[in-house]
Design an enzyme around this catalytic site. Structure first.
Site, PDB file in Angstrom:
ATOM      1  N   ASP A   1       1.731  19.162 -28.011  1.00 51.12           N
ATOM      2  CA  ASP A   1       1.044  18.005 -27.422  1.00 51.12           C
ATOM      3  C   ASP A   1       0.219  18.442 -26.202  1.00 51.12           C
ATOM      4  O   ASP A   1       0.749  19.112 -25.305  1.00 51.12           O
ATOM      5  CB  ASP A   1       2.126  17.004 -26.986  1.00 51.12           C
ATOM      6  CG  ASP A   1       1.554  15.690 -26.516  1.00 51.12           C
ATOM      7  OD1 ASP A   1       0.846  15.049 -27.304  1.00 51.12           O
ATOM      8  OD2 ASP A   1       1.809  15.324 -25.358  1.00 51.12           O
TER       9      ASP A   1
ATOM     10  N   ASP B   1      -3.048   8.326 -32.480  1.00 48.64           N
ATOM     11  CA  ASP B   1      -3.781   7.943 -31.255  1.00 48.64           C
ATOM     12  C   ASP B   1      -5.149   7.356 -31.553  1.00 48.64           C
ATOM     13  O   ASP B   1      -5.870   6.990 -30.616  1.00 48.64           O
ATOM     14  CB  ASP B   1      -4.032   9.188 -30.386  1.00 48.64           C
ATOM     15  CG  ASP B   1      -2.784   9.728 -29.761  1.00 48.64           C
ATOM     16  OD1 ASP B   1      -2.736  10.947 -29.525  1.00 48.64           O
ATOM     17  OD2 ASP B   1      -1.841   8.938 -29.527  1.00 48.64           O
TER      18      ASP B   1
HETATM   19  O1  TEU Z   1      -2.366  12.534 -26.727  1.00 47.32           O
HETATM   20  C1  TEU Z   1      -3.182  12.932 -25.648  1.00 47.32           C
HETATM   21  C2  TEU Z   1      -4.519  12.421 -25.906  1.00 47.32           C
HETATM   22  O2  TEU Z   1      -5.476  13.175 -25.833  1.00 47.32           O
HETATM   23  C3  TEU Z   1      -4.700  10.996 -26.284  1.00 47.32           C
HETATM   24  O3  TEU Z   1      -3.531  10.255 -25.997  1.00 47.32           O
HETATM   25  C4  TEU Z   1      -5.825  10.490 -25.388  1.00 47.32           C
HETATM   26  O4  TEU Z   1      -5.766  11.209 -24.174  1.00 47.32           O
HETATM   27  C5  TEU Z   1      -5.595   9.064 -25.021  1.00 47.32           C
HETATM   28  O5  TEU Z   1      -5.584   8.317 -26.209  1.00 47.32           O
HETATM   29  C6  TEU Z   1      -6.741   8.660 -24.095  1.00 47.32           C
HETATM   30  O6  TEU Z   1      -7.934   8.631 -24.864  1.00 47.32           O
HETATM   31  C7  TEU Z   1      -1.074  13.097 -26.746  1.00 47.32           C
HETATM   32  C8  TEU Z   1      -0.264  12.297 -27.757  1.00 47.32           C
HETATM   33  O7  TEU Z   1      -0.852  12.441 -29.048  1.00 47.32           O
HETATM   34  C9  TEU Z   1      -0.277  10.852 -27.296  1.00 47.32           C
HETATM   35  O8  TEU Z   1       0.338  10.003 -28.269  1.00 47.32           O
HETATM   36  C10 TEU Z   1       0.464  10.782 -25.984  1.00 47.32           C
HETATM   37  O9  TEU Z   1       0.386   9.452 -25.483  1.00 47.32           O
HETATM   38  C11 TEU Z   1      -0.148  11.730 -24.948  1.00 47.32           C
HETATM   39  O10 TEU Z   1      -0.466  13.023 -25.459  1.00 47.32           O
HETATM   40  C12 TEU Z   1       0.839  11.959 -23.814  1.00 47.32           C
HETATM   41  O11 TEU Z   1       1.926  12.709 -24.326  1.00 47.32           O
END
Ligand code: TEU
Ligand code: CA
Length: 449
Positions: free
Chosen positions: A190, A314
């Protein structure tokens, strides 16, 4: 391990299948659907985090990396899932959130009590910088008892880990090897290109990204975890989620000679509907820019390897974002699958993508569950934006679009209880059963990839 001819299917466990009718998806639910997944012809299942967590960010706020949160089941349930997946020649890929832990993690709790060893696991400072959290607001939270601030690039309940600290790196390698010993065959890391942070200055031209994105020591850190864990095995695949990165960096991250990662996710193609590069806006997607980005990454990644995807937990559903659901639902699903999966790279299919699941079009903030979406609802409201405009933006961009329950049959088929997040009413037409009974629909595409 040849990861270049494999297909990965992403499961958001909370929304995949609920086996005990508490309205929340769980491990036994996944096990009950392995024959369907086998039919699709996939090779790995990436499951987003289901470790112990207060669920502020649906598991991306880990409070204990060694134990399964009871809402998802038990270690016995996981052992059964590993065995049954193995029997079907499907490998499990775990999602390792190593940039930060939950503030409920025992390490952070001991830091709050003033234990210096654990304060050094995080970034505590007397003065904050002007960096902004990706979930809105300052990236620093004040702790009165310590009269200090701690860094959180995401939610304030997700405290960033200090990878400069060799004790932190040793802890994380121990966690990796524990799960490798359990038979896990893949790891998704992540926001792994955010872990190298060694300069804390105000950013007078941005929100702080340039001080921690693709940081100075990222490559040595990646080589370090590789050489002390998965590199010893030839049947483990790895993928790094890269936030705001470059082709140059991704070539370095995935060049096999560098012993870092097998492949990377980048998000440039999923920002072509960001007005002025801002996520919380709406605009028709820029088709020319999309083509240019695909072309650039196909030609540019010659030393490395792309993870190919339209969807994940996401992102809003690609069929709603780039297709025409009302007039050309099935054609849109096939067009998108063809456009993506005929490219050079390893395909990742997100749960429901194979049957053309769409955005939810919620109309009330109470329907939302995602911390980022709820934060931005309040931010935009405080900026004076109309409720209608805010909902238009949320309907287009909220991560909850990907998190409505998997649609198994015309009644939903996810749970006999009310799901933790609303089921999309179009399940009556868009569902697995319907697709399996109509082989010409998009479901069978994966098998023929
Ligand atoms: O995602 C990070 C990420 O790049 C997206 O969450 C993006 O930053 C966010 O939608 C703003 O546009 C990872 C995981 O996939 C996400 O589900 C987590 O919330 C995040 O990291 C924190 O761990
Ligand atoms: Ca359940």
């Amino acid at each position: 391990m040849n990861f270049k001819d494999k297909i990965v299917y992403e499961i958001y466990p909370k929304s995949f299948k609920d086996s005990n009718n508490d309205g929340i998806g769980d491990l036994k639910g996944i096990t009950s659907k392995l024959d369907y997944l086998k039919l699709l012809g996939i090779n790995y299942i990436w499951i987003t985090p289901f470790f112990v967590s207060p669920q502020n960010d649906n598991g991306y706020d880990v409070a204990d990396y060694y134990h399964i949160d009871p809402i998802y089941g038990t270690m016995d349930d996981l052992d059964e899932l590993i065995k049954e997946s193995d029997n079907r020649n499907i490998g499990l890929m775990f999602d390792m959130v190593f940039n930060h832990t939950s503030t409920s993690h025992s390490w952070f709790q001991r830091a709050l009590k003033g234990e210096q060893k654990y304060k050094d696991y995080y970034f505590f400072r007397k003065e904050p910088t002007n960096w902004q959290s990706k979930f809105g607001g300052s990236a620093w939270e004040y702790v009165e008892e310590l009269n200090e601030y701690y860094l959180h690039l995401f939610d304030k309940t997700q405290a960033d880990l200090n990878w400069e600290n060799p004790n932190v790196r040793a802890e994380l390698i121990k966690i990796l090897n524990f799960w490798i010993d359990k038979g896990i065959k893949g790891f998704r890391f992540d926001v792994i290109n955010l872990i190298s942070k060694d300069a804390f200055e105000d950013d007078d031209i941005g929100v702080g990204k340039r001080f921690y994105t693709d940081g100075r020591k990222i490559n040595q850190y990646l080589r370090g975890i590789n050489q002390q864990s998965f590199e010893k095995y030839d049947d483990i695949i790895t993928v790094g989620e890269m936030s705001s990165t470059t082709i140059e960096n991704c070539n370095i991250y995935t060049n096999p000679d560098n012993h870092e990662l097998n492949m990377t996710f980048n998000f440039h193609h999923l920002k072509v509907d960001y007005q002025n590069k801002e996520k919380w806006t709406t605009m028709p997607f820029d088709f020319r820019e999309l083509k240019d980005i695909f072309n650039k990454w196909q030609l540019g990644m010659n030393d490395g390897w792309n993870a190919l995807f339209w969807n994940c937990h996401d992102q809003p559903r690609s069929i709603s974002r780039f297709g025409n659901v009302t007039k050309y639902h099935d054609e849109s699903a096939k067009m998108l699958a063809t456009a993506m999966h005929m490219q050079r790279g390893t395909p990742y299919i997100y749960q429901g993508e194979e049957i053309g699941m769409t955005n939810n079009y919620f109309t009330d903030i109470k329907q939302y569950r995602d911390v980022e979406s709820i934060n931005y609802y309040h931010i935009l409201k405080n900026q004076g934006m109309s409720e209608n405009k805010i909902h238009e933006i949320l309907q287009a961009k909220s991560r909850d679009n990907a998190r409505s329950p998997m649609q198994w049959n015309k009644n939903g088929g996810f749970s006999d209880n009310t799901p933790w997040i609303q089921m999309n009413s179009n399940c009556k037409n868009i569902n697995v059963e319907n697709n399996l009974n109509n082989p010409t629909l998009s479901s069978i595409i994966i098998k023929n990839l």
